[in-house]
Design an enzyme around this catalytic site. Structure first.
Site, mmCIF file in Angstrom:
data_model
loop_
_atom_site.group_PDB
_atom_site.id
_atom_site.type_symbol
_atom_site.label_atom_id
_atom_site.label_comp_id
_atom_site.label_asym_id
_atom_site.label_seq_id
_atom_site.Cartn_x
_atom_site.Cartn_y
_atom_site.Cartn_z
ATOM 1 N N ARG A 191 4.313 -12.307 -7.804
ATOM 2 C CA ARG A 191 3.168 -12.237 -6.897
ATOM 3 C C ARG A 191 1.909 -12.033 -7.738
ATOM 4 O O ARG A 191 1.807 -11.063 -8.482
ATOM 5 C CB ARG A 191 3.339 -11.074 -5.917
ATOM 6 N N TYR A 249 3.481 3.216 -1.211
ATOM 7 C CA TYR A 249 3.518 4.116 -2.368
ATOM 8 C C TYR A 249 3.976 5.527 -2.017
ATOM 9 O O TYR A 249 4.708 6.144 -2.756
ATOM 10 C CB TYR A 249 2.134 4.160 -3.045
ATOM 11 N N GLU A 273 4.282 -4.532 -2.722
ATOM 12 C CA GLU A 273 3.943 -3.628 -3.828
ATOM 13 C C GLU A 273 4.679 -2.324 -3.616
ATOM 14 O O GLU A 273 4.694 -1.785 -2.497
ATOM 15 C CB GLU A 273 2.444 -3.292 -3.871
HETATM 16 C C1 FCB Z 1 -2.785 -0.973 -4.308
HETATM 17 C C2 FCB Z 1 -3.454 -2.228 -4.846
HETATM 18 C C3 FCB Z 1 -3.019 -2.611 -6.218
HETATM 19 C C4 FCB Z 1 -2.797 -1.421 -7.119
HETATM 20 C C5 FCB Z 1 -1.956 -0.387 -6.439
HETATM 21 C C6 FCB Z 1 -1.655 0.830 -7.286
HETATM 22 O O1 FCB Z 1 -3.607 -0.385 -3.374
HETATM 23 O O2 FCB Z 1 -3.207 -3.314 -3.996
HETATM 24 O O3 FCB Z 1 -3.963 -3.514 -6.731
HETATM 25 O O4 FCB Z 1 -3.999 -0.932 -7.560
HETATM 26 O O5 FCB Z 1 -2.540 0.023 -5.252
#
Ligand code: FCB
Length: 460
Positions: free
Chosen positions: A82, A299, A351
């Site tokens: 990606r 996250y 992510e």
């Molecule tokens: C997200 C972003 C990415 C990176 C991560 C840690 O918010 O999409 O670019 O910075 O955090």
């Protein structure tokens, strides 16, 4: 716990495994070959805007080292990569003339991925708006919506036949809220009314881009990527519960409700009062144009207290270098809730990863055991959601490389590959080795499956 073979066996063979990056964070070559400036180039020049005073001029020098980086991807054994296209690299002022060397760069990248058997997952907007558009009002201006649609069509025209998926925007909440309300991301504005108008224009441009791309015959799956986090009240008090509901409304429902149901959440709209955006007839129907997939970035969880900011050191969890709690079960909860509320299309965790202060040891290696654990636990959390029926189709680690972490500069390292910025030397961390080993297990299971007779063969 979480042995690679056991984890791999929790996923179907067609599950897509990848890693993610974004243009501004790795590319460098900030004004080479006709690239125009972006709002992040400008923002980095503001005194105090970036913690270590750095910028994206060189970053990971990926524009010059892309072959080496694609070889790294191939050595890891990922199915997918990606990446994002820098809009001002391909269309320097965000309107009109295209920049041929910029387009050629991304075409080489896409072709290089395909040659290595890696599926390209392209993101159109990972925050680096052309500065010329910001000068005209940026995302607060409705005209930018139409500029984005033209840009999307231009990119799809050149490489839409070769990419596995196209994402319109990465994390519209971050662009709107951090960029236009808090002001600690580009373009650094501080107005809630502007932020909400920006959020509406981002959503509208997403919907109109989907319509335009499909009208042009683009066949690659289309979607958006949202940053989401379960909102948990710090206590059971009515005030904390109400605050958690509102914060969830601003972060999640404000985006999910229009995308999936064609309406903004009434409670949030009322809360905004005069700061609610201008919405024209037909906008919400356009925003609700059906998507082929949803992307989710995860996250950590968010704990909400009516009394003020909640202190994550009181949560009893390990914290990453960003000060974020390691909270893998939040990902299971989030995915279950999304599927319950919206009946999800195929969904990708686009992510997921963690920053740790990695320093190579005397052996030159980076022993990032905490990141290995983080990845294992979050992959297991996805398996748990899948077992309960959530259609999660893929997972991308953030990030392939240590890179420019926005307002934190280069101090925060998210890569599974270490980058020595002085020499641009790349070193696979232990987490990269772990992921490679895990992907070898995935590949072995796929081979075993194709080698063994399926139900038809068995019947013969
Ligand atoms: C997200 C972003 C990415 C990176 C991560 C840690 O918010 O999409 O670019 O910075 O955090």
């Amino acid at each position: 716990m979480h042995e690679p073979a056991d984890l791999a066996s929790s996923f179907s063979p067609d599950f897509v495994w990848g890693v993610a990056t974004s243009a501004f964070q790795i590319e460098g070559a900030a004004d080479e070959d006709g690239k125009g400036p972006s709002i992040w180039d400008d923002f980095c020049r503001r005194p105090g805007a970036i913690a270590d005073g750095s910028d994206g001029r060189t970053a990971c020098d990926h524009v010059h080292r892309w072959r080496e980086d694609l070889d790294l991807l191939a050595a890891l054994g990922v199915d997918a990569y990606r990446f994002s296209v820098s809009w001002p690299r391909v269309q320097p002022t965000g309107a009109g003339a295209w920049n041929e060397p910029g387009l050629a760069f991304y075409e080489r990248l896409v072709d290089g991925l395909l040659e290595r058997g890696i599926r390209p997952y392209l993101t159109l907007n990972h925050w680096d708006l052309p500065s010329a558009l910001q000068a005209g009002g940026g995302w607060a201006q409705r005209d930018t919506v139409h500029r984005f649609v033209d840009y999307a069509v231009g990119i799809a025209h050149r490489m839409g036949d070769r990419v596995a998926a196209i994402t319109t925007h990465n994390e519209p909440w971050v662009m709107a809220h951090h960029g236009h309300e808090q002001g600690h991301f580009a373009p650094g504005l501080k107005s809630r009314a502007t932020a909400m108008q920006v959020s509406h224009h981002l959503l509208l441009s997403h919907g109109l881009a989907l319509q335009a791309l499909r009208a042009q015959g683009c066949r690659s799956p289309l979607g958006i990527v949202l940053n989401l986090s379960p909102m948990q009240p710090a206590t059971g008090s009515p005030d904390d519960l109400a605050k958690a509901r509102l914060e969830d409304g601003l972060l999640a429902r404000w985006y999910l409700d229009p995308l999936f149901h064609g309406r903004y959440p009434v409670d949030v709209w009322q809360h905004l009062g005069a700061d609610a955006p201008v919405v024209q007839p037909g906008d919400l129907a356009a925003i609700a144009t059906p998507m082929d997939f949803l992307g989710v970035n995860y996250y950590t969880r968010t704990v909400v207290s009516a009394a003020g900011p909640w202190d994550p050191t009181t949560g009893g969890r390990e914290l990453t270098d960003m000060g974020w709690e390691v909270y893998p079960e939040g990902l299971t909860d989030l995915l279950l809730r999304l599927h319950r509320d919206h009946l999800l299309p195929p969904t990708y965790v686009m992510e997921n990863g963690a920053a740790y202060p990695d320093v190579p040891g005397p052996d030159g290696q980076v022993h990032d055991a905490a990141r290995v654990r983080y990845l294992q636990e979050h992959i297991a959390a996805i398996a748990a959601a899948r077992h309960q029926g959530v259609p999660v189709a893929g997972y991308m680690v953030w990030s392939l490389l240590d890179n420019f972490e926005w307002a934190s500069g280069y101090a925060k390292r998210f890569g599974i590959v270490h980058v020595d910025y002085a020499t641009q030397r790349r070193t696979l961390k232990d987490s990269g080795r772990w992921y490679r080993g895990f992907l070898q297990q995935v590949a072995a299971r796929r081979r075993a499956r194709t080698a063994s007779p399926g139900p038809v063969g068995a019947a013969l």
